[in-house]
Design a protein around this motif. Structure first.
Motif, PDB file in Angstrom:
ATOM      1  N   LEU A   1      53.609  10.049  48.067  1.00 55.26           N
ATOM      2  CA  LEU A   1      53.126   9.117  49.084  1.00 55.26           C
ATOM      3  C   LEU A   1      51.737   8.588  48.744  1.00 55.26           C
ATOM      4  O   LEU A   1      51.362   7.496  49.164  1.00 55.26           O
ATOM      5  CB  LEU A   1      53.107   9.808  50.457  1.00 55.26           C
ATOM      6  N   LEU A   2      50.966   9.367  48.000  1.00 54.70           N
ATOM      7  CA  LEU A   2      49.643   8.922  47.565  1.00 54.70           C
ATOM      8  C   LEU A   2      49.714   8.004  46.350  1.00 54.70           C
ATOM      9  O   LEU A   2      48.681   7.497  45.897  1.00 54.70           O
ATOM     10  CB  LEU A   2      48.770  10.137  47.231  1.00 54.70           C
ATOM     11  N   GLY A   3      50.904   7.815  45.796  1.00 54.99           N
ATOM     12  CA  GLY A   3      51.048   6.983  44.615  1.00 54.99           C
ATOM     13  C   GLY A   3      50.906   7.746  43.314  1.00 54.99           C
ATOM     14  O   GLY A   3      50.854   7.135  42.237  1.00 54.99           O
ATOM     15  N   GLU A   4      50.847   9.084  43.383  1.00 53.20           N
ATOM     16  CA  GLU A   4      50.736   9.900  42.185  1.00 53.20           C
ATOM     17  C   GLU A   4      52.130  10.355  41.740  1.00 53.20           C
ATOM     18  O   GLU A   4      53.046  10.459  42.557  1.00 53.20           O
ATOM     19  CB  GLU A   4      49.864  11.129  42.446  1.00 53.20           C
ATOM     20  N   ILE A   5      52.248  10.660  40.465  1.00 50.71           N
ATOM     21  CA  ILE A   5      53.500  11.186  39.919  1.00 50.71           C
ATOM     22  C   ILE A   5      53.221  12.617  39.453  1.00 50.71           C
ATOM     23  O   ILE A   5      52.429  12.823  38.524  1.00 50.71           O
ATOM     24  CB  ILE A   5      54.023  10.336  38.750  1.00 50.71           C
ATOM     25  N   PRO A   6      53.824  13.634  40.085  1.00 57.02           N
ATOM     26  CA  PRO A   6      53.582  15.027  39.668  1.00 57.02           C
ATOM     27  C   PRO A   6      54.019  15.271  38.231  1.00 57.02           C
ATOM     28  O   PRO A   6      54.953  14.639  37.724  1.00 57.02           O
ATOM     29  CB  PRO A   6      54.428  15.845  40.653  1.00 57.02           C
ATOM     30  N   GLU A   7      53.324  16.190  37.560  1.00 62.15           N
ATOM     31  CA  GLU A   7      53.662  16.523  36.182  1.00 62.15           C
ATOM     32  C   GLU A   7      55.013  17.242  36.125  1.00 62.15           C
ATOM     33  O   GLU A   7      55.438  17.874  37.097  1.00 62.15           O
ATOM     34  CB  GLU A   7      52.570  17.409  35.568  1.00 62.15           C
ATOM     35  N   ARG A   8      55.642  17.165  34.976  1.00 57.89           N
ATOM     36  CA  ARG A   8      56.947  17.809  34.801  1.00 57.89           C
ATOM     37  C   ARG A   8      56.839  19.334  34.917  1.00 57.89           C
ATOM     38  O   ARG A   8      57.784  19.997  35.343  1.00 57.89           O
ATOM     39  CB  ARG A   8      57.535  17.424  33.442  1.00 57.89           C
ATOM     40  N   THR A   9      55.676  19.891  34.555  1.00 55.90           N
ATOM     41  CA  THR A   9      55.502  21.348  34.632  1.00 55.90           C
ATOM     42  C   THR A   9      55.605  21.865  36.061  1.00 55.90           C
ATOM     43  O   THR A   9      55.930  23.036  36.280  1.00 55.90           O
ATOM     44  CB  THR A   9      54.143  21.744  34.045  1.00 55.90           C
TER      45      THR A   9
ATOM     46  N   ALA B   1      50.860  -6.230  48.491  1.00 64.81           N
ATOM     47  CA  ALA B   1      50.409  -5.444  47.350  1.00 64.81           C
ATOM     48  C   ALA B   1      49.118  -6.003  46.767  1.00 64.81           C
ATOM     49  O   ALA B   1      48.221  -5.244  46.368  1.00 64.81           O
ATOM     50  CB  ALA B   1      51.505  -5.407  46.281  1.00 64.81           C
ATOM     51  N   ILE B   2      48.980  -7.327  46.737  1.00 64.55           N
ATOM     52  CA  ILE B   2      47.741  -7.941  46.248  1.00 64.55           C
ATOM     53  C   ILE B   2      46.593  -7.621  47.197  1.00 64.55           C
ATOM     54  O   ILE B   2      45.471  -7.303  46.764  1.00 64.55           O
ATOM     55  CB  ILE B   2      47.933  -9.468  46.089  1.00 64.55           C
TER      56      ILE B   2
ATOM     57  N   VAL C   1      61.856   8.764  53.833  1.00 64.40           N
ATOM     58  CA  VAL C   1      62.040   7.391  54.303  1.00 64.40           C
ATOM     59  C   VAL C   1      60.770   6.576  54.076  1.00 64.40           C
ATOM     60  O   VAL C   1      60.820   5.387  53.724  1.00 64.40           O
ATOM     61  CB  VAL C   1      62.437   7.402  55.796  1.00 64.40           C
ATOM     62  N   ARG C   2      59.608   7.250  54.244  1.00 65.53           N
ATOM     63  CA  ARG C   2      58.338   6.551  54.011  1.00 65.53           C
ATOM     64  C   ARG C   2      58.165   6.175  52.540  1.00 65.53           C
ATOM     65  O   ARG C   2      57.425   5.240  52.212  1.00 65.53           O
ATOM     66  CB  ARG C   2      57.155   7.440  54.407  1.00 65.53           C
ATOM     67  N   LEU C   3      58.831   6.891  51.645  1.00 69.00           N
ATOM     68  CA  LEU C   3      58.660   6.658  50.210  1.00 69.00           C
ATOM     69  C   LEU C   3      59.266   5.341  49.744  1.00 69.00           C
ATOM     70  O   LEU C   3      58.965   4.885  48.633  1.00 69.00           O
ATOM     71  CB  LEU C   3      59.294   7.811  49.409  1.00 69.00           C
ATOM     72  N   ARG C   4      60.111   4.736  50.552  1.00 67.98           N
ATOM     73  CA  ARG C   4      60.767   3.494  50.126  1.00 67.98           C
ATOM     74  C   ARG C   4      59.733   2.433  49.764  1.00 67.98           C
ATOM     75  O   ARG C   4      59.869   1.723  48.771  1.00 67.98           O
ATOM     76  CB  ARG C   4      61.691   2.984  51.236  1.00 67.98           C
ATOM     77  N   HIS C   5      58.683   2.344  50.562  1.00 64.67           N
ATOM     78  CA  HIS C   5      57.640   1.363  50.281  1.00 64.67           C
ATOM     79  C   HIS C   5      56.944   1.681  48.959  1.00 64.67           C
ATOM     80  O   HIS C   5      56.590   0.763  48.201  1.00 64.67           O
ATOM     81  CB  HIS C   5      56.628   1.355  51.433  1.00 64.67           C
ATOM     82  N   ASN C   6      56.746   2.959  48.665  1.00 63.53           N
ATOM     83  CA  ASN C   6      56.112   3.330  47.392  1.00 63.53           C
ATOM     84  C   ASN C   6      57.000   2.989  46.203  1.00 63.53           C
ATOM     85  O   ASN C   6      56.500   2.623  45.138  1.00 63.53           O
ATOM     86  CB  ASN C   6      55.797   4.841  47.382  1.00 63.53           C
ATOM     87  N   VAL C   7      58.317   3.149  46.373  1.00 64.97           N
ATOM     88  CA  VAL C   7      59.241   2.786  45.290  1.00 64.97           C
ATOM     89  C   VAL C   7      59.137   1.293  45.000  1.00 64.97           C
ATOM     90  O   VAL C   7      59.059   0.858  43.831  1.00 64.97           O
ATOM     91  CB  VAL C   7      60.687   3.171  45.664  1.00 64.97           C
ATOM     92  N   ILE C   8      59.119   0.498  46.054  1.00 66.60           N
ATOM     93  CA  ILE C   8      59.014  -0.962  45.872  1.00 66.60           C
ATOM     94  C   ILE C   8      57.679  -1.307  45.206  1.00 66.60           C
ATOM     95  O   ILE C   8      57.619  -2.149  44.301  1.00 66.60           O
ATOM     96  CB  ILE C   8      59.157  -1.667  47.240  1.00 66.60           C
ATOM     97  N   ARG C   9      56.608  -0.651  45.639  1.00 64.00           N
ATOM     98  CA  ARG C   9      55.293  -0.945  45.071  1.00 64.00           C
ATOM     99  C   ARG C   9      55.232  -0.546  43.592  1.00 64.00           C
ATOM    100  O   ARG C   9      54.652  -1.279  42.774  1.00 64.00           O
ATOM    101  CB  ARG C   9      54.217  -0.212  45.865  1.00 64.00           C
TER     102      ARG C   9
ATOM    103  N   ARG D   1      59.108   7.074  40.092  1.00 69.09           N
ATOM    104  CA  ARG D   1      58.357   6.729  38.877  1.00 69.09           C
ATOM    105  C   ARG D   1      58.893   5.460  38.223  1.00 69.09           C
ATOM    106  O   ARG D   1      58.122   4.607  37.758  1.00 69.09           O
ATOM    107  CB  ARG D   1      58.437   7.901  37.894  1.00 69.09           C
ATOM    108  N   ILE D   2      60.228   5.335  38.208  1.00 69.47           N
ATOM    109  CA  ILE D   2      60.833   4.146  37.605  1.00 69.47           C
ATOM    110  C   ILE D   2      60.659   2.924  38.509  1.00 69.47           C
ATOM    111  O   ILE D   2      60.527   1.798  38.037  1.00 69.47           O
ATOM    112  CB  ILE D   2      62.329   4.404  37.332  1.00 69.47           C
ATOM    113  N   GLY D   3      60.640   3.169  39.821  1.00 70.95           N
ATOM    114  CA  GLY D   3      60.559   2.058  40.767  1.00 70.95           C
ATOM    115  C   GLY D   3      61.903   1.430  41.036  1.00 70.95           C
ATOM    116  O   GLY D   3      61.994   0.251  41.421  1.00 70.95           O
ATOM    117  N   ASP D   4      62.975   2.183  40.860  1.00 74.10           N
ATOM    118  CA  ASP D   4      64.340   1.678  41.051  1.00 74.10           C
ATOM    119  C   ASP D   4      64.777   2.006  42.475  1.00 74.10           C
ATOM    120  O   ASP D   4      65.022   3.166  42.819  1.00 74.10           O
ATOM    121  CB  ASP D   4      65.278   2.330  40.039  1.00 74.10           C
ATOM    122  N   LEU D   5      64.898   0.969  43.294  1.00 71.77           N
ATOM    123  CA  LEU D   5      65.236   1.172  44.702  1.00 71.77           C
ATOM    124  C   LEU D   5      66.664   1.662  44.872  1.00 71.77           C
ATOM    125  O   LEU D   5      66.957   2.486  45.741  1.00 71.77           O
ATOM    126  CB  LEU D   5      65.022  -0.137  45.466  1.00 71.77           C
TER     127      LEU D   5
END
Length: 487
Positions: A290-298, A396-397, A348-356, A320-324
């Protein structure tokens, strides 16, 4: 020529009495003696040791051992003795008089200590919960809480905190957690008046768990903000508090504070508490997304957590891919898991992050792209996808997610050239956050150190120092001589 002779060792005489390990009942009697010592000397640390020893014996408890210990610790025929016996299984009553011939007379001559009574309640309650006899456990827990309200002894506080926990657990396992909320508030008020900080800590966590169980986040935050705060006495309770605080902050959209609390709870939790650490990591992953970060694989490959975190790994990959479309499929595939974890509303809140994220990838890949193509690449399934794409790009802008402009006349999104990030303040902010984290960890480590009481007030003179060092040398010499005698 000499001949080698095979030397055969004679079997040692068997002595079953000395070689057999102490029984569970023997350990419980030693714990009872430790309780008496701690109660008379008013040493809380001995009572804390009692709790640790009891948890080690938990799996060895059975009705026969408990009955024998109750006969040893309580006066036979007393009201408490009869009440606790009534909770034990009836089929083992013919074995319940084991090992009481010599010890029963010792306890009759003196009154049972309140600490010993509460400990007997705790043992029986733990046994009933482990045997899944939840109705008897509720009755036993309610009786113990009634007895606790009449006791105001600091040596009882440690045992009382454990009783509070199992009291709430017994009602939670039967789905009646709302029934005891008023009683928990009353107990918290009593603990506050008596300055029982460990009890306050435990009861505050139980109340927060009670509120969050029924999604009463506003009431939980009001209680948490007005409850007195002090230095944590129990690492386990502090970890629980951080976890509940992180959940409250997440629901209130305070993701930065929530991330800090959840990661700290996962880091401080004991290694054996695998289920708790899994829950902390699940919520922390969602908050970081939700913060726009991608957790590490570890994070997803931690020992013992791979299967539990698999749905969140696939969810992170979709974000990470941004595929809705992939995001929708993952959300539907693991909907039961997300509902049981109570994270479905956050997803459900993450949908906006995926689009962004998808829009950011498009902005990096194309210097100029039409809004029609943006809608197709984002796979928007609305009635007017072009208008929605224009609205999403504009937002987004404005938020600074992408560095681009919109050509409304031609229907284009024009991306600006990416500059050197090292010419901005981003590296400074990153280093500042890392330094603050290290300083905070150092301060917590210093606060966790244990020092002798009043060591900052009483300065040791030279004569006392020499006397103490001499005593330490004599003790070390005495121990060394004993070691030499044993060989």
């Amino acid at each position: 020529m000499t001949q080698d002779v095979e030397m055969k060792e004679l079997p040692a005489p068997s002595n079953s009495a000395s070689s057999s390990p102490p029984s569970t009942l023997h350990h419980l009697k030693e714990i009872a003696a430790l309780i008496e010592t701690g109660a008379y000397a008013r040493e809380v640390r001995r009572i804390m040791r009692v709790v640790r020893l009891t948890m080690a014996l938990r799996r060895k408890l059975n009705a026969t051992v408990l009955a024998s210990f109750l006969n040893f610790a309580l006066t036979p025929g007393s009201e408490l003795h009869g009440r606790l016996f009534s909770y034990l299984p009836k089929e083992d009553e013919h074995d319940m008089d084991v090992d009481t011939a010599t010890s029963g007379t010792q306890i009759v001559a003196k009154h049972s200590l309140p600490e010993l009574e509460i400990y007997c309640y705790l043992l029986v309650l733990i046994f009933l919960i482990d045997q899944k006899r939840y109705n008897e456990a509720k009755a036993c827990a309610s009786a113990s809480i009634t007895r606790l309200k009449n006791l105001n002894r600091r040596t009882v506080d440690v045992l009382a905190s454990r009783l509070y926990f199992y009291y709430s657990l017994s009602y939670e396992l039967t789905g009646d957690l709302a029934e005891i909320r008023g009683n928990l508030l009353s107990l918290h008020r009593i603990a506050t008046l008596r300055r029982d900080e460990l009890g306050q800590e435990t009861l505050l966590n139980l109340l927060l768990r009670n509120y969050l169980h029924y999604n009463l986040y506003d009431q939980a935050e009001k209680l948490r903000s007005k409850a007195p705060r002090f230095e944590a006495h129990s690492n386990q309770q502090f970890c629980r508090y951080l976890f509940y605080l992180g959940k409250i902050r997440t629901i209130q959209l305070e993701y930065t504070d929530a991330k800090e609390s959840l990661l700290q709870a996962a880091r401080k939790a004991p290694v054996a508490a695998l289920g708790f650490r899994v829950q902390c990591n699940k919520w922390a992953i969602i908050v970081r997304l939700l913060l726009g970060e991608i957790p590490e694989r570890t994070v997803f490959m931690q020992k013992g957590m791979e299967n539990a975190l698999r749905p969140y790994f696939e969810l992170t990959n979709a974000v990470r891919i941004g595929d809705l479309e992939l995001f929708r499929n993952v959300a539907e595939k693991f909907s039961d898991t997300f509902n049981s974890d109570r994270t479905h509303n956050l997803i459900v809140r993450l949908r906006h992050n995926v689009i962004r994220t998808g829009l950011r990838n498009i902005s990096i890949s194309y210097s100029r792209v039409s809004l029609v193509d943006v809608a197709k690449k984002l796979r928007l399934d609305s009635a007017n996808p072009v208008a929605d794409a224009e609205s999403i790009v504009s937002k987004a802008i404005r938020d600074g997610a992408i560095d681009a402009t919109i050509d409304h006349a031609n229907g284009w999104m024009v991306s600006k050239e990416t500059g050197d990030i090292y010419s901005t303040n981003e590296p400074q902010f990153a280093f500042n956050s890392r330094i603050a984290f290290c300083l905070n960890m150092h301060n917590e480590a210093v606060r966790a150190l244990r020092f002798p009481p009043n060591s900052h007030k009483e300065k040791e003179c030279a004569e006392k120092r020499r006397e103490r060092q001499q005593q330490e040398q004599e003790l070390a010499k005495h121990i060394a001589e004993e070691d030499d005698d044993e060989f």
